[in-house]
Motif scaffolding. Sequence first.
Motif, PDB file in Angstrom:
ATOM      1  N   VAL A  34       0.828  -1.220   0.000  1.00  0.00           N
ATOM      2  CA  VAL A  34       0.000   0.000   0.000  1.00  0.00           C
ATOM      3  C   VAL A  34       0.851   1.254   0.000  1.00  0.00           C
ATOM      4  O   VAL A  34       0.358   2.343  -0.303  1.00  0.00           O
ATOM      5  N   ARG A  35       2.144   1.137   0.340  1.00  0.00           N
ATOM      6  CA  ARG A  35       3.027   2.306   0.356  1.00  0.00           C
ATOM      7  C   ARG A  35       3.946   2.345  -0.842  1.00  0.00           C
ATOM      8  O   ARG A  35       4.763   3.262  -0.969  1.00  0.00           O
ATOM      9  N   TRP A  36       3.824   1.373  -1.712  1.00  0.00           N
ATOM     10  CA  TRP A  36       4.753   1.267  -2.844  1.00  0.00           C
ATOM     11  C   TRP A  36       4.247   2.060  -4.037  1.00  0.00           C
ATOM     12  O   TRP A  36       3.055   2.050  -4.347  1.00  0.00           O
ATOM     13  N   VAL A  37       5.164   2.751  -4.731  1.00  0.00           N
ATOM     14  CA  VAL A  37       4.827   3.523  -5.931  1.00  0.00           C
ATOM     15  C   VAL A  37       5.520   2.875  -7.126  1.00  0.00           C
ATOM     16  O   VAL A  37       6.752   2.749  -7.137  1.00  0.00           O
ATOM     17  N   PRO A  38       4.760   2.440  -8.146  1.00  0.00           N
ATOM     18  CA  PRO A  38       5.381   1.789  -9.306  1.00  0.00           C
ATOM     19  C   PRO A  38       6.342   2.737 -10.030  1.00  0.00           C
ATOM     20  O   PRO A  38       5.986   3.882 -10.303  1.00  0.00           O
ATOM     21  N   PRO A  39       7.550   2.292 -10.346  1.00  0.00           N
ATOM     22  CA  PRO A  39       8.508   3.131 -11.063  1.00  0.00           C
ATOM     23  C   PRO A  39       8.227   3.148 -12.567  1.00  0.00           C
ATOM     24  O   PRO A  39       7.505   2.287 -13.067  1.00  0.00           O
ATOM     25  N   PRO A  40       8.796   4.097 -13.300  1.00  0.00           N
ATOM     26  CA  PRO A  40       8.567   4.160 -14.755  1.00  0.00           C
ATOM     27  C   PRO A  40       9.093   2.938 -15.509  1.00  0.00           C
ATOM     28  O   PRO A  40       8.589   2.607 -16.585  1.00  0.00           O
ATOM     29  N   ASP A  41      10.126   2.282 -14.957  1.00  0.00           N
ATOM     30  CA  ASP A  41      10.728   1.140 -15.667  1.00  0.00           C
ATOM     31  C   ASP A  41      10.120  -0.195 -15.254  1.00  0.00           C
ATOM     32  O   ASP A  41      10.748  -1.244 -15.406  1.00  0.00           O
ATOM     33  N   LEU A  42       8.890  -0.180 -14.751  1.00  0.00           N
ATOM     34  CA  LEU A  42       8.240  -1.413 -14.331  1.00  0.00           C
ATOM     35  C   LEU A  42       8.091  -2.366 -15.518  1.00  0.00           C
ATOM     36  O   LEU A  42       7.531  -1.993 -16.553  1.00  0.00           O
ATOM     37  N   PRO A  43       8.584  -3.609 -15.432  1.00  0.00           N
ATOM     38  CA  PRO A  43       8.442  -4.552 -16.552  1.00  0.00           C
ATOM     39  C   PRO A  43       6.975  -4.867 -16.852  1.00  0.00           C
ATOM     40  O   PRO A  43       6.116  -4.788 -15.972  1.00  0.00           O
ATOM     41  N   ALA A  44       6.708  -5.227 -18.094  1.00  0.00           N
ATOM     42  CA  ALA A  44       5.341  -5.576 -18.487  1.00  0.00           C
ATOM     43  C   ALA A  44       4.979  -6.987 -18.046  1.00  0.00           C
ATOM     44  O   ALA A  44       3.799  -7.311 -17.909  1.00  0.00           O
ATOM     45  N   ARG A  45       5.986  -7.832 -17.836  1.00  0.00           N
ATOM     46  CA  ARG A  45       5.750  -9.219 -17.453  1.00  0.00           C
ATOM     47  C   ARG A  45       6.534  -9.569 -16.202  1.00  0.00           C
ATOM     48  O   ARG A  45       7.563  -8.950 -15.900  1.00  0.00           O
ATOM     49  N   GLY A  46       6.052 -10.589 -15.515  1.00  0.00           N
ATOM     50  CA  GLY A  46       6.807 -11.144 -14.414  1.00  0.00           C
ATOM     51  C   GLY A  46       7.882 -12.071 -14.934  1.00  0.00           C
ATOM     52  O   GLY A  46       8.072 -12.226 -16.148  1.00  0.00           O
TER      53      GLY A  46
END
Length: 442
Positions: free
Chosen positions: A167-179
Motif C-alpha cells: 500500500v506504500r509502494w509507488v510503481p517506477p517508470p521502468d516497471l516490466p510488463a511481465r513477471g
Amino acid sequence: MTVDPMPPPLPVRSVLDLPLVDGALPLAISVAGVVAAVFLAWPRGRRWHRPAALVVAGAALVPAVAAVVLNVLWRPTPDVLPARLFVWSGVALAAVLAGAVAARRGRRMTRLFVVPAVLLVLATSGVKVNAIYGYYPTPRPLLGLADPNALDPARVPHRTGTAVAPVRWVPPPDLPARGAVLDLRVPAPVSGFAARPAVVYLPPAALVAGAPRLPVLVLIAGQPGGPRDWLTAGRLAAVLDVFAASHHGLAPVVVVPDATGGTFANPLCVDSPRGAVETYLRRDVPDWIRARFDVDPDPRHWTIGGFSYGGTCALQLAVRAPEVYPALLDVGGQDEPSLGTRAETVRALFGGDDARFRAVNPADLLRTRRYDGVSGTVVVGSAEGDDVGRAARLVDLARSSGMQVRHLVLPGGHSWAVATAALQLTLPDLAARTGLLPTAPR
C-alpha cells in the motif's frame, strides 16, 4: 448443483497462445480428422472384411489390456483413468493399422494420402485426449518452447530486508510488463527430502529496485507430474501477468515446490519412508522463501494451494500446519490422502496403523479440531462425478470446524483448465485478504 461461470479467457498474443482444449483450432483438427478417418476406413477391394476385422480387433484389444494394466494392476495414480482415454487411444491405433492396410491394398494415388490421413487422425485423438486433462492448453508447451517469462536465476534480485508494504509502494517508470519465471532448488536442511527444482514466479513489482513486500502463494502440482506443470498446463505466468497488469505490477510471489520427488512417486504429502514431504513443505520451503526473497513474512498473508494431488496436499497442510498456511486453495483434491483404497494406503505408508493415518487425515482432523481463522476455496469440476458431492461434503465439514470456505463448481472435469480458472478466480480474494491493493502512481 449450481455451476459457477468461468473467468474470461486469457489473452492470445500469438499463434503459440491459441487454445488447444477448445475453440477454433481443435475444432478444425477434429473435422479434418473425421474426413481422414472416413478415407482410411473406406472399403478397398473385394476381400476387405478380413483386414478390417483385424484392425477393429487390434484397436479394441490393446486399449482394453492397457486399461486393465493401468487401472487395476499397476495403478500409477490413485485416480482411475477415464474410459475416453482408452477409446481415443484405440482410435489412434486403428488409424495406424488402417493406414497400413490402405498403403498395401490401395492404388498409387490413394497411397499418397495415407500418411497425411493417419497423421490427421492421430492429431484428432491427441486433441481429444488433451481435452480430458487440458495438459497442453496452447501449442507452446506442446512444442517444448521456452516460457517467454523465463529469467536467468543470476539476474533475480536478492533479499534486501528494506521492502515496504504494497500500500506504500509507488510503481517506477521502468516497471516490466511481465513477471519472471525461474527454476531454483530449494534446500532441505530439516527434512532431507530429495526434491526436484521448484518453479518460482516473480511479478513485475518484484523485479525492480525498491520492490514491495509481497504475499506468498505456494502451489503444488498433481501426481503424476512435477512443479513445471503449473507453469505449462496451469498457465501460471499468463494468469499472474494478467492480474499484475491490472494492479500496477502487484501480484503474489508464487513458489511451486516439488511435493513428490519424482514423476510417478506418491508420498501422500506426509512424512513417511517415502520422504519427509510434510516437513519439507512446512519448514524448509517457507524458511527458504523468507530468506531468499523480499516477501511478507506474516503467515496470515501466505496461501497453500494445488491441483489434484496438490489440492489434497494443500488441505493436509492447512489442517496440519495452519500456523504456516492459514489459507488454502484446493482444486480437484481428494478428501483424504489415498493410494487407491484406505486399506492399501494404511498398509503401504502407515505400517497398517489406522490411528497414524487418522492423525494426518484432513477429514478426521476437521471433525475433532477447530480451525477458526483458517480460510480457503474448494474447487471441483462439474463433470467430476462422485467427486462433486465429495467436495460439497468436505466444504460442509470444513465450515463446521470454523473454517471460512468458498465453494466453486466450475464447468469441466478433472482438468488443468479448471485449475487455471480456479487460480484466476482466487487471486482477487487473495489480494483482498493480504492487503495487496493497487497503488496509482503519484
